[in-house]
Design an enzyme around this catalytic site. Structure first.
Site, mmCIF file in Angstrom:
data_model
loop_
_atom_site.group_PDB
_atom_site.id
_atom_site.type_symbol
_atom_site.label_atom_id
_atom_site.label_comp_id
_atom_site.label_asym_id
_atom_site.label_seq_id
_atom_site.Cartn_x
_atom_site.Cartn_y
_atom_site.Cartn_z
ATOM 1 N N GLY A 51 0.786 -1.242 0.000
ATOM 2 C CA GLY A 51 0.000 0.000 0.000
ATOM 3 C C GLY A 51 0.811 1.281 0.000
ATOM 4 N N ASP A 106 0.491 3.490 3.691
ATOM 5 C CA ASP A 106 -0.624 4.145 3.019
ATOM 6 C C ASP A 106 -1.582 4.812 3.983
ATOM 7 O OD1 ASP A 106 -1.526 1.680 3.993
ATOM 8 O OD2 ASP A 106 -2.440 1.022 2.123
ATOM 9 N N ASP A 109 -5.082 3.131 10.242
ATOM 10 C CA ASP A 109 -6.476 2.755 10.480
ATOM 11 C C ASP A 109 -6.570 2.303 11.942
ATOM 12 O OD1 ASP A 109 -9.131 2.028 10.015
ATOM 13 O OD2 ASP A 109 -8.635 0.119 9.102
ATOM 14 N N LYS A 137 -7.250 7.694 9.519
ATOM 15 C CA LYS A 137 -8.656 7.587 9.943
ATOM 16 C C LYS A 137 -8.638 7.745 11.467
ATOM 17 C CE LYS A 137 -10.262 4.138 6.527
ATOM 18 N NZ LYS A 137 -10.652 2.715 6.365
ATOM 19 N N PHE A 160 -14.252 2.825 3.869
ATOM 20 C CA PHE A 160 -13.252 2.130 3.056
ATOM 21 C C PHE A 160 -12.951 2.937 1.798
ATOM 22 C CE2 PHE A 160 -11.122 -1.192 0.698
ATOM 23 C CZ PHE A 160 -10.391 -1.797 1.703
ATOM 24 N N VAL A 161 -11.668 3.136 1.532
ATOM 25 C CA VAL A 161 -11.243 3.901 0.357
ATOM 26 C C VAL A 161 -10.240 3.080 -0.466
ATOM 27 C CG1 VAL A 161 -11.583 6.146 1.477
ATOM 28 C CG2 VAL A 161 -9.354 5.025 1.645
ATOM 29 N N ASP A 167 -5.818 -0.642 -1.935
ATOM 30 C CA ASP A 167 -6.528 -1.584 -2.803
ATOM 31 C C ASP A 167 -7.968 -1.832 -2.363
ATOM 32 O OD1 ASP A 167 -5.572 -3.114 -0.436
ATOM 33 O OD2 ASP A 167 -6.543 -4.787 -1.472
ATOM 34 N N ARG A 173 -5.372 -0.106 -7.001
ATOM 35 C CA ARG A 173 -4.269 0.617 -6.360
ATOM 36 C C ARG A 173 -3.743 1.722 -7.273
ATOM 37 N NH1 ARG A 173 -2.234 -2.281 -1.819
ATOM 38 N NH2 ARG A 173 -2.548 -4.522 -1.921
HETATM 39 P P1 IMP Z 1 -4.326 -1.304 10.649
HETATM 40 O O1 IMP Z 1 -3.904 0.137 10.869
HETATM 41 O O2 IMP Z 1 -3.488 -2.298 11.367
HETATM 42 O O3 IMP Z 1 -5.802 -1.447 10.904
HETATM 43 O O4 IMP Z 1 -4.149 -1.700 9.140
HETATM 44 C C1 IMP Z 1 -3.740 -0.806 8.201
HETATM 45 C C2 IMP Z 1 -3.727 -1.485 6.847
HETATM 46 O O5 IMP Z 1 -5.072 -1.904 6.527
HETATM 47 C C3 IMP Z 1 -3.315 -0.508 5.793
HETATM 48 O O6 IMP Z 1 -1.931 -0.503 5.579
HETATM 49 C C4 IMP Z 1 -4.109 -0.986 4.603
HETATM 50 O O7 IMP Z 1 -3.396 -2.024 3.942
HETATM 51 C C5 IMP Z 1 -5.371 -1.577 5.194
HETATM 52 N N1 IMP Z 1 -6.489 -0.599 5.161
HETATM 53 C C6 IMP Z 1 -7.057 0.037 6.202
HETATM 54 N N2 IMP Z 1 -8.061 0.851 5.807
HETATM 55 C C7 IMP Z 1 -8.116 0.717 4.459
HETATM 56 C C8 IMP Z 1 -8.963 1.306 3.443
HETATM 57 O O8 IMP Z 1 -9.867 2.141 3.680
HETATM 58 N N3 IMP Z 1 -8.707 0.911 2.152
HETATM 59 C C9 IMP Z 1 -7.726 0.034 1.827
HETATM 60 N N4 IMP Z 1 -6.920 -0.557 2.742
HETATM 61 C C10 IMP Z 1 -7.123 -0.207 4.043
HETATM 62 MG MG MG Z 2 -4.333 -3.605 2.048
#
Ligand code: IMP
Ligand code: MG
Length: 186
Positions: A51, A106, A109, A137, A160-161, A167, A173
């Site tokens: 990402g 990227d 979240d 986010k 979700f984006v 992706d 992507r």
């Molecule tokens: P987290 O912060 O551990 O929840 O995970 C982050 C990863 O989840 C990011 O690097 C992305 O690969 C994926 N991700 C989280 N939100 C999105 C979204 O809105 N679109 C696409 N991938 C996302």
């Molecule tokens: Mg991903």
């Protein structure tokens, strides 16, 4: 191979929330902020695959100081939300000991992925570990997740984006902006 049936529909029904122009303006501001904090430390910029690649690829030419680059590839085990459950497809290859490191991803979240990558960099004895994300986010953070990134491009709501490296089912992507998926595809 055939395109998964709904990818074109996901794209057609999505809403562009940030144009390429808006993203590039945000990248200019991030490069400025990085210059102020990092220019004297010759940092190692670590791209989080997959990402982070479009973001890092467009950020790097904006940095007017000396950097080295590397990559990591780590995914969360399906359904698991603790940092220890990260599965490493590629760990850093450049020695981190004593280095200033910038982890480039990227999106922030839940923050579990970045918290685990930062922990790994510290375990490998990096001197300082910074994080840079294109998108944040802020309302989605999970317990144990990285609370905040040091450098943030743009904030978005908890939807979700895709695009600019992010992706939808591994496709989309390459879209040049950030697109919010329609409610029916969230
Ligand atoms: P987290 O912060 O551990 O929840 O995970 C982050 C990863 O989840 C990011 O690097 C992305 O690969 C994926 N991700 C989280 N939100 C999105 C979204 O809105 N679109 C696409 N991938 C996302
Ligand atoms: Mg991903």
């Amino acid at each position: 191979m055939q395109l998964p049936i709904n990818i074109q529909e996901v794209y057609d029904k999505a809403t562009c929330i940030y144009t390429q122009q808006q993203i590039e303006t945000a990248l200019d501001a991030m490069a400025e902020a990085m210059h102020t904090k990092l220019a004297d430390s010759y940092p190692l910029m670590i791209c989080v695959l997959k990402g982070g690649m479009v973001f890092m690829g467009n950020l790097l030419p904006r940095l007017k100081f000396q950097v080295e680059i590397d990559y990591v590839h780590a995914t969360r085990y399906r359904g698991k939300t603790t940092a220890g459950d990260l599965f490493w497809l590629a760990k850093p290859t450049v020695p981190l000991a004593g280095r200033t490191v910038v982890v480039v991803d990227d999106i922030l979240d839940g923050g579990i992925t970045l918290a685990a990558i930062v922990a790994k960099c510290r375990e490998l004895e990096a001197k300082a570990v910074y994080t840079a994300v294109l998108l944040d986010k802020p309302t989605s953070r999970l317990p144990g997740g990285l609370p905040a990134a040091d450098f943030v491009g743009l904030e978005i709501e908890d939807r979700f984006v895709f695009g600019y490296g992010l992706d939808y089912d591994e496709f989309l992507r390459n879209c040049p902006g950030i697109y919010e998926v329609a409610a029916e595809h969230q």
